[in-house]
Design an enzyme around this catalytic site. Structure first.
Site, PDB file in Angstrom:
ATOM      1  N   ARG A  96     -16.826  31.623  35.279  1.00 22.49           N
ATOM      2  CA  ARG A  96     -17.568  30.810  36.246  1.00 22.49           C
ATOM      3  C   ARG A  96     -18.438  31.746  37.082  1.00 22.49           C
ATOM      4  NH1 ARG A  96     -12.636  28.445  39.614  1.00 22.49           N
ATOM      5  NH2 ARG A  96     -14.223  26.920  40.223  1.00 22.49           N
ATOM      6  N   GLY A  97     -19.449  31.184  37.710  1.00 25.23           N
ATOM      7  CA  GLY A  97     -20.276  31.919  38.655  1.00 25.23           C
ATOM      8  C   GLY A  97     -20.905  33.174  38.078  1.00 25.23           C
ATOM      9  N   ILE A  98     -20.883  34.243  38.873  1.00 24.94           N
ATOM     10  CA  ILE A  98     -21.480  35.510  38.456  1.00 24.94           C
ATOM     11  C   ILE A  98     -20.821  36.032  37.190  1.00 24.94           C
ATOM     12  CG2 ILE A  98     -21.717  37.945  39.093  1.00 24.94           C
ATOM     13  CD1 ILE A  98     -22.212  37.031  41.975  1.00 24.94           C
TER      14      ILE A  98
ATOM     15  N   TYR B 293     -13.644  39.482  54.282  1.00 24.70           N
ATOM     16  CA  TYR B 293     -14.407  39.600  53.043  1.00 24.70           C
ATOM     17  C   TYR B 293     -15.234  40.884  53.045  1.00 24.70           C
ATOM     18  CZ  TYR B 293     -17.634  38.327  49.265  1.00 24.70           C
ATOM     19  OH  TYR B 293     -18.375  38.317  48.112  1.00 24.70           O
TER      20      TYR B 293
ATOM     21  N   LYS C  28     -14.920  44.113  50.409  1.00 28.01           N
ATOM     22  CA  LYS C  28     -16.027  44.563  49.564  1.00 28.01           C
ATOM     23  C   LYS C  28     -16.447  45.996  49.907  1.00 28.01           C
ATOM     24  CE  LYS C  28     -16.509  40.952  46.979  1.00 28.01           C
ATOM     25  NZ  LYS C  28     -16.332  41.015  45.507  1.00 28.01           N
TER      26      LYS C  28
ATOM     27  N   ILE D  51     -26.229  34.639  45.915  1.00 29.62           N
ATOM     28  CA  ILE D  51     -26.272  34.135  44.546  1.00 29.62           C
ATOM     29  C   ILE D  51     -25.796  32.680  44.532  1.00 29.62           C
ATOM     30  CG2 ILE D  51     -25.543  34.508  42.171  1.00 29.62           C
ATOM     31  CD1 ILE D  51     -27.111  36.872  43.361  1.00 29.62           C
TER      32      ILE D  51
ATOM     33  N   ARG E 198     -32.715  29.595  55.615  1.00 29.03           N
ATOM     34  CA  ARG E 198     -32.905  30.998  55.973  1.00 29.03           C
ATOM     35  C   ARG E 198     -33.706  31.752  54.908  1.00 29.03           C
ATOM     36  NH1 ARG E 198     -27.540  33.864  57.787  1.00 29.03           N
ATOM     37  NH2 ARG E 198     -29.107  35.350  58.577  1.00 29.03           N
TER      38      ARG E 198
END
Length: 260
Positions: free
Chosen positions: A16-18, A164, A168, A197, A212
């Site tokens: 899923r996703g990235i 988060y 990271k 993303i 934004r």
């Protein structure tokens, strides 16, 4: 076809996703894929079949990387299926369940993100890297690569999701550490740092970021896509960035560029 000609990549969070964007990019280039996730295989069958339509071998390995025993089983399962892993893509991670101001955030959330986003990939990399080193010592022509998918949040401070950001930032240092440790063995390590993303993880903040982005937060004035990240990872795994171990590649539309 020789064993070396069949390139195998383990992509965590690859359905899923990235992670799926990365898997699709690698599938187009003929990689055999070992995809990891926390969902049951029945829930990702359609995705696996879609990837198999490209003619590649795809297997799914359910495991929560924050759990030591499940990480061990993952490594054993992938080894049993493929024998050796040419590439590890550390992509799996999670956002905080709730965004909380730095002064209100909980230790439970912090611990969950550190275990999932940092501790899990750190020790998964250790296990895979040990095997890659031994394989290269026995067979110097065996090609290996490791990629850490981090985030612009490794440097950009967001005070409503400090846990988060810290996870990271730690993962970014992990990429640097493994790059230094494995360089002498001819195993390049890269950090890919996505920006904003468009995935299911960012769906809850889409409206806010739409505004934004249009106001200039991202110089390219668009969301990034999983495919944008996938193409970069595929290039790194092809060997298109020689003599560049430890490099950080920003995939963020210019978001991280200093501006006046």
């Amino acid at each position: 076809m020789t064993a070396q000609a069949v390139r195998t990549a383990l992509v965590t969070g690859g359905t899923r996703g990235i992670g799926l964007g990365i898997a699709r990019a690698l599938a187009r280039e003929g990689w055999s894929l070992a995809l990891n996730g926390v969902r049951a295989e029945a829930d990702v069958t359609a995705t696996l079949e879609q990837l198999r339509e490209t003619g590649i071998t795809v297997s799914y390995h359910q495991a929560d990387l924050s759990n030591r025993e499940q990480r061990r089983r993952l490594v054993h399962s992938v080894r049993s299926a493929y024998g050796a892993i040419n590439a590890l893509v550390n992509n799996a991670g999670r956002a905080p369940r709730n965004r909380s101001d730095l002064l209100d955030a909980t230790e439970d959330s912090f611990e969950e993100l550190i275990r999932t986003n940092l501790q899990g990939p750190y020790f998964l990399t250790q296990a895979i890297a040990r095997e890659q080193v031994m394989r290269r010592q026995a067979e110097p022509a065996f090609q290996c690569t490791i990629v850490f998918v981090t985030s612009v949040s490794a440097e950009a401070a967001s005070t409503n999701r400090g846990d988060y950001c810290v996870s990271k930032a730690g993962l970014s240092m992990a990429a640097r550490l493994f790059a230094v440790r494995l360089a002498a063995h001819g195993i390049p390590v890269y950090e890919v740092r996505p920006g904003i993303i468009e995935t299911d993880m960012t769906a809850g903040v889409k409206e806010a970021y739409d505004k934004r982005i249009q106001e200039g937060l991202v110089p390219e004035r668009r969301w990034g896509t999983p495919e944008d990240v996938g193409r970069i990872v595929a290039a790194l795994l092809r060997g298109d960035a020689p003599y560049a171990t430890g490099s950080v590649i920003d995939v963020d539309g210019g978001l991280s560029l200093p501006r006046l």
